[in-house]
Scaffold this active site. Sequence first.
Site, short mmCIF file in Angstrom:
data_model
loop_
_atom_site.label_atom_id
_atom_site.label_comp_id
_atom_site.label_asym_id
_atom_site.label_seq_id
_atom_site.Cartn_x
_atom_site.Cartn_y
_atom_site.Cartn_z
N SER A 89 0.83 -1.20 0.00
CA SER A 89 0.00 0.00 0.00
C SER A 89 0.87 1.26 0.00
O SER A 89 1.72 1.41 -0.87
CB SER A 89 -0.95 -0.06 1.19
N ASP A 210 -9.93 -4.70 -5.66
CA ASP A 210 -9.40 -3.95 -4.51
C ASP A 210 -10.12 -2.60 -4.48
O ASP A 210 -9.98 -1.79 -5.39
CB ASP A 210 -7.89 -3.77 -4.69
N HIS A 239 -7.65 -5.59 -0.29
CA HIS A 239 -6.38 -4.86 -0.36
C HIS A 239 -5.24 -5.58 0.36
O HIS A 239 -4.14 -5.06 0.42
CB HIS A 239 -6.63 -3.47 0.27
#
Length: 259
Positions: A89, A210, A239
């Site tokens: 991320s 996602d 995610h």
Amino acid sequence: MNARIIGSGDEWLILAHGYGGDQSVWDKILPYLTRRYRVLVFDWNFSGAVKDPNLFDPIKYSSFHAFSNDLIELMDENKLRSSVFVGHSFSGMVGCIASTKRPDLFKRLILIGASPRYLNSDDYEGGFKTSDIEQIFLNIESNFHTWASNFAALVVDSKDPLSVEKFEKCLGRMRPEVALSMAKTIFHSDERDVLEKVQVPCTIIQTTNDIVVPVSVAHFMQKKIKGKSTVEIIEDEGHFPQLTAHQLLLDVFDRVLGY
């Protein structure tokens, strides 16, 4: 940063968690990786796992560059060179920035659910409208723990309730003011210009569905990154493939790293 070095082997792997997480998000894949690599895991200073509240300065850490400097310092301290960096991320772009400052530290970047910009614009699909992001900020401010519970259920595959619960606990340990400051830093970020400066080979890993990062972002990054880059799509919801599809994620690691 609660850094730990685990495992054995000639190659180094660095695992960097994203927003709301801590190093425990890697627990499912660590036993496998530590049989082959020396692995460095740590907690970013915004994490609820870091006990000293004075380590996070919201002004200093209002850009990704401060985090990239912390990463470089951590690697220098542990005398790491030519390492494989795995960034989930927000950490994906932190690794990209660090690699432009100190390419000698990085052999490869593995970017999981990374994004250079979360806001949509005329020529770019980031996944969020301005009103979506403003609503997130309002929800964090008005009732952080309710928001954390709802957000975890959105971003982690709901068919895996234990993983949803794990991330919810990690996120809920953040101090609300830190959670808000970091959300603003991340959702207002635009690091698209960094991509063309990245010379290190990159593997961009994206799940099929996602809610945080559309698949189109992975292909955008691949086009822009100067180093040799590939996109790997994992059949998974959410995610957090390291929580909900860890074996599929390890299969990608094996292919990319030559096992």
